[in-house]
Design a protein around this motif. Structure first.
Motif, short mmCIF file in Angstrom:
data_model
loop_
_atom_site.label_atom_id
_atom_site.label_comp_id
_atom_site.label_asym_id
_atom_site.label_seq_id
_atom_site.Cartn_x
_atom_site.Cartn_y
_atom_site.Cartn_z
N ARG A 125 -20.14 -3.95 12.79
CA ARG A 125 -20.07 -3.73 10.97
C ARG A 125 -21.57 -3.19 10.78
NH1 ARG A 125 -22.38 -8.56 8.57
NH2 ARG A 125 -22.76 -10.13 10.25
N ASN A 126 -21.63 -2.54 9.83
CA ASN A 126 -22.94 -1.96 9.59
C ASN A 126 -23.81 -2.96 9.17
OD1 ASN A 126 -21.31 0.16 9.63
ND2 ASN A 126 -21.78 0.96 7.57
N ALA A 127 -25.22 -2.49 9.23
CA ALA A 127 -26.35 -3.52 8.88
C ALA A 127 -26.99 -2.82 7.45
CB ALA A 127 -27.25 -3.43 9.84
N ALA A 128 -27.70 -1.88 7.69
CA ALA A 128 -28.44 -1.17 6.34
C ALA A 128 -27.50 -0.14 5.68
CB ALA A 128 -29.91 -0.85 6.65
N ARG B 194 -16.58 1.31 14.05
CA ARG B 194 -15.13 1.40 14.46
C ARG B 194 -14.69 2.79 13.85
NH1 ARG B 194 -12.78 -4.13 13.22
NH2 ARG B 194 -14.53 -5.40 12.59
N ASP B 195 -15.54 3.51 12.90
CA ASP B 195 -14.91 5.00 12.56
C ASP B 195 -14.99 5.63 13.79
OD1 ASP B 195 -14.51 4.00 10.14
OD2 ASP B 195 -16.34 4.84 9.38
N ILE B 196 -15.96 5.70 14.59
CA ILE B 196 -16.10 6.47 15.84
C ILE B 196 -14.95 6.18 16.89
CG2 ILE B 196 -17.61 7.16 17.69
CD1 ILE B 196 -20.01 6.73 16.00
N LEU B 197 -14.69 4.89 17.08
CA LEU B 197 -13.93 4.72 18.09
C LEU B 197 -12.43 4.85 17.58
CD1 LEU B 197 -15.17 0.97 19.14
CD2 LEU B 197 -15.00 2.99 20.61
N ARG B 198 -12.28 4.92 16.15
CA ARG B 198 -10.81 5.49 15.71
C ARG B 198 -10.93 6.84 16.03
NH1 ARG B 198 -9.99 7.69 9.97
NH2 ARG B 198 -7.70 8.05 9.77
N GLY B 199 -11.60 7.52 15.81
CA GLY B 199 -11.42 9.14 15.95
C GLY B 199 -11.26 9.25 17.51
#
Length: 354
Positions: free
Chosen positions: A223-226, A240-245
């Motif tokens: 999950r994102n931090a800042a 997650r978005d990168i792994l999904r792509g």
């Protein structure tokens, strides 16, 4: 009787001189006024306070040094992840369905890239996983080597395999749901990070930097931090978005190119997701960089104050070496004169006295 009384006074004076000489010799050897707080009275309380302040600042400085080492490892890992995502974003722009060979090559490369990113999310510093949150003793991606065949990847592959005329949006939504899932058996992330009561809700790791002060610096794998992810093609997490792509690209079959618009629409959703993830990751890196600058500034301030405190403490506990050496020489001279006087008085007989 007068001779005895004189000898007693000379002996007492000689003893005092010897004690002073011993003290001065020790002071010259270690530079300190004495080993006990009584040796620096009435400034003993000041010395105690100064030493306590020094100890606190040394602890804060140690915390900051550790945090800076971890953020450096984190930054390097994120930069490599960003480079991989950018590379596949560019590859996705060339997947127009006209080259079966290119589709197969990109799919193969995407599977390898998933493994590399999983290993990057398992980066360690001093035996601790920097993306693991408070569960730093365990890898945030337990099966990094097998991530291309994880539940998430399998669900995405099944969705991509179902690509058919008119359902590209449905397939893209299914891949998004698989990547966003925290369900056991689907998510590639650890049970700790996927638990709503633990990793998914815990605060960012923070480093104590001063009295009642701390700075957030931790980033976890899932999950994102800042940073805040935006857009329709996001799970809310850049990783997650990168792994999904990548998982979507890895699941593409050259035969699907014949679907035309549906194929290119699915690939377009990958591009949008990767582009958003790259931008969000850049924001995350920038925020962490700002944190590193703050830590560096605080570290310099602690260094400066530590020097000042040590100077103050030295003025309380340490001797003026030039003055002490001068007093040592003078005391030696006095003691030698005392010994000569004792020897002279001791040699006097009644006849010599008369």
């Amino acid at each position: 009787m007068a001779t005895v009384s004189t000898l007693s006074r000379l002996d007492a004076g000689s003893l005092a001189l010897r004690m002073r000489l011993d003290a001065l010799t020790r002071q010259v050897a270690d530079g300190r006024k004495g080993p006990h707080y009584g040796d620096i009275a009435p400034q003993a309380r000041l010395a105690i306070d100064l030493r306590a302040d020094l100890a606190r600042r040394e602890a804060w400085q140690g915390n900051i040094d550790t945090a800076q080492a971890r953020t450096s490892v984190t930054q390097n890992a994120m930069q490599r992840i960003a480079d991989i995502a950018t590379d596949f974003y560019e590859k996705a722009t060339k997947l127009d369905g006209t080259s079966a060979t290119l589709i197969s090559a990109v799919a193969t490369q995407a599977r390898a890239a998933m493994t590399e990113i999983a290993n990057l999310l398992n980066e360690t510093h001093a035996g601790q996983y920097v993306f693991g949150g408070t569960d730093s003793a365990n890898p945030p991606v337990p099966d990094a080597a097998g991530i291309a065949s994880s539940g998430m990847a399998a669900d995405i592959a099944a969705a991509v395999a179902g690509l058919a005329p008119g359902n590209a949006a449905t397939v893209a939504a299914a891949t998004l749901a698989a990547a966003a899932s925290d369900a056991a058996g689907t998510t590639p992330f650890s049970a700790f990070l996927s638990d709503p009561a633990r990793g998914l809700s815990e605060l960012r790791q923070a480093v104590p930097t001063g009295e009642g002060q701390s700075i957030d610096y931790g980033i976890v794998a899932n999950r994102n931090a800042a940073a805040t992810s935006g857009g329709a093609q996001t799970t809310g997490s850049w990783s997650r978005d990168i792994l999904r792509g990548l998982a979507t690209l890895a699941a593409l079959d050259p035969s699907q190119a014949a679907l035309g618009t549906d194929f290119t629409d699915l690939v377009a959703s990958v591009r949008v997701g990767l582009r958003g993830a790259i931008d969000t990751l850049g924001v995350e890196q920038g925020a962490l960089g700002a944190t590193e600058e703050r830590l560096q500034s605080i570290s310099r301030r602690h260094d400066d104050l530590t020097i000042t405190l040590k100077t103050q403490l030295a003025s309380v506990e340490e001797v003026d070496m030039a003055e002490t050496l001068s007093r040592l020489d003078a005391t030696k001279t006095q003691l030698e004169a005392s010994y000569r006087a004792i020897a002279l008085v001791s040699s006097l007989s009644l006849t010599n006295f008369l």
